[in-house]
Enzyme design. Sequence first.
Site, mmCIF file in Angstrom:
data_model
loop_
_atom_site.group_PDB
_atom_site.id
_atom_site.type_symbol
_atom_site.label_atom_id
_atom_site.label_comp_id
_atom_site.label_asym_id
_atom_site.label_seq_id
_atom_site.Cartn_x
_atom_site.Cartn_y
_atom_site.Cartn_z
ATOM 1 C CE1 TYR A 192 -2.979 0.229 5.671
ATOM 2 C CE2 TYR A 192 -0.530 0.619 5.610
ATOM 3 C CZ TYR A 192 -1.505 -0.059 5.595
ATOM 4 O OH TYR A 192 -1.525 -1.434 5.109
ATOM 5 C CE1 TYR A 204 -3.597 2.522 0.141
ATOM 6 C CE2 TYR A 204 -3.232 2.758 2.537
ATOM 7 C CZ TYR A 204 -3.886 3.191 1.412
ATOM 8 O OH TYR A 204 -4.671 4.086 1.266
HETATM 9 P P1 NAI Z 1 -8.677 -9.516 3.925
HETATM 10 O O1 NAI Z 1 -9.143 -9.482 4.921
HETATM 11 O O2 NAI Z 1 -9.328 -9.965 2.689
HETATM 12 O O3 NAI Z 1 -7.094 -10.037 3.810
HETATM 13 C C1 NAI Z 1 -6.119 -10.316 4.857
HETATM 14 C C2 NAI Z 1 -6.078 -11.620 5.425
HETATM 15 O O4 NAI Z 1 -4.836 -11.740 6.408
HETATM 16 C C3 NAI Z 1 -7.390 -12.072 6.014
HETATM 17 O O5 NAI Z 1 -7.703 -13.341 5.439
HETATM 18 C C4 NAI Z 1 -6.714 -12.592 7.576
HETATM 19 O O6 NAI Z 1 -7.313 -13.600 8.040
HETATM 20 C C5 NAI Z 1 -5.184 -12.782 7.266
HETATM 21 N N1 NAI Z 1 -4.372 -12.703 8.083
HETATM 22 C C6 NAI Z 1 -4.042 -11.819 9.148
HETATM 23 N N2 NAI Z 1 -3.096 -12.355 9.982
HETATM 24 C C7 NAI Z 1 -2.758 -13.658 9.612
HETATM 25 C C8 NAI Z 1 -1.574 -14.335 9.902
HETATM 26 N N3 NAI Z 1 -0.991 -14.291 11.078
HETATM 27 N N4 NAI Z 1 -1.579 -15.582 9.422
HETATM 28 C C9 NAI Z 1 -2.414 -15.801 8.172
HETATM 29 N N5 NAI Z 1 -3.348 -15.121 7.779
HETATM 30 C C10 NAI Z 1 -3.453 -13.745 8.436
HETATM 31 O O7 NAI Z 1 -8.139 -8.017 3.397
HETATM 32 P P2 NAI Z 1 -7.149 -7.336 2.114
HETATM 33 O O8 NAI Z 1 -7.615 -5.854 2.360
HETATM 34 O O9 NAI Z 1 -7.748 -8.022 0.820
HETATM 35 O O10 NAI Z 1 -5.863 -7.707 2.358
HETATM 36 C C11 NAI Z 1 -4.847 -8.373 1.642
HETATM 37 C C12 NAI Z 1 -3.498 -7.698 1.277
HETATM 38 O O11 NAI Z 1 -3.760 -6.608 0.359
HETATM 39 C C13 NAI Z 1 -2.993 -7.133 2.581
HETATM 40 O O12 NAI Z 1 -1.713 -7.144 2.392
HETATM 41 C C14 NAI Z 1 -3.257 -5.611 2.566
HETATM 42 O O13 NAI Z 1 -2.362 -5.042 3.350
HETATM 43 C C15 NAI Z 1 -3.203 -5.365 1.132
HETATM 44 N N6 NAI Z 1 -3.923 -4.147 0.717
HETATM 45 C C16 NAI Z 1 -5.122 -3.875 0.873
HETATM 46 C C17 NAI Z 1 -5.772 -2.723 0.615
HETATM 47 C C18 NAI Z 1 -7.136 -2.156 0.899
HETATM 48 O O14 NAI Z 1 -7.551 -0.977 0.642
HETATM 49 N N7 NAI Z 1 -8.013 -3.624 1.222
HETATM 50 C C19 NAI Z 1 -4.893 -1.484 -0.131
HETATM 51 C C20 NAI Z 1 -3.583 -2.121 -0.470
HETATM 52 C C21 NAI Z 1 -2.826 -3.291 0.003
#
Ligand code: NAI
Length: 286
Positions: A182, A172
């Site tokens: 953030y 991000y």
């Molecule tokens: P999401 O909630 O779909 O995905 C995050 C996942 O990480 C969840 O499934 C959660 O259970 C898992 N998780 C957390 N801690 C964990 C651990 N210790 N071991 C295994 N799994 C774990 O949310 P999102 O937003 O799709 O996130 C996916 C990636 O995208 C992340 O790296 C996030 O920082 C990145 N991202 C998201 C943005 C947004 O606006 N949603 C923007 C830019 C990057």
Amino acid sequence: RGKRAFIAGVADDNGYGWAIAKSLAEAGAEILVGTWVPALNIFESSLRRGKFDESRKLQDGSLMEITKVYPLDAVYDTPEDVPEDVKANKRYAGASNWTVQEVVESVKKDFGTIDILVHSLANGPEVSKLLSETSRKGYLAALSASSYSYISLLKHFLPIINPGGASLSLTYIASERIIPGYGGGMSSAKAALESDTRVLAFEAGRKKRIRVNTISAGPLGSRAAKAIGFIDMMIDYSFTNAPLQKELHAEEVGNTAAFLASPLASAITGAVIYVDNGLNAMGVGV
Ligand code: NAI
């Protein structure tokens, strides 16, 4: 043979991990996912009960198959690293073999090798605190869950990723520009992840001709993003100020991941690729 992908960080059908799984499945890959242990039961039962069937639909009308769901907690590398209270926690006690090393051993036993590794997970317990008010523990926890987790996954998977394979993560823009809200060291964690992408690209490239990239994605109302609290504002801000004034679809990030994992991207490694309707290119909001 089709390619085999392991996607860490899928626990529902809203996030980037799910969208990446879909785009890879659309391109013919076999899908394995790693699901955070505390979210495992609800994810698996929802999957079984057909709750995701609408979002599983591929273009030819068939449903995306997830060949296997592995419980995973990417904060722990080996069973010796797991503290007693976590072992005893009933959200963890029902599952087994969920440390990074054990998950990779299981994938190796089940399938031998993979071709594509995706890291789509992040966690920062103090994300809602200002960086200047973050505790040492909170800062290190953000780095552990959001940055080192990628090093650990790549380190353990590397021996079973086929040469010519690809790996990617999600980052991000808060890593390089000030994004108030953030917090908790999450901006630092993404800066580390991007720097590590370059060094890991060198090491994995020289060792096994494996490519390592990261996608800097625009805002999406995923479960994790909603927990941060300012996501609706960021989505509105992007819609108003980005060169492309349109909604950002998770599928657009998924398709970029499929491209980066494919031979079409055979000379791209160590890169931060923006998939954000161009917002990163703006100097001021207008
Ligand atoms: P999401 O909630 O779909 O995905 C995050 C996942 O990480 C969840 O499934 C959660 O259970 C898992 N998780 C957390 N801690 C964990 C651990 N210790 N071991 C295994 N799994 C774990 O949310 P999102 O937003 O799709 O996130 C996916 C990636 O995208 C992340 O790296 C996030 O920082 C990145 N991202 C998201 C943005 C947004 O606006 N949603 C923007 C830019 C990057």
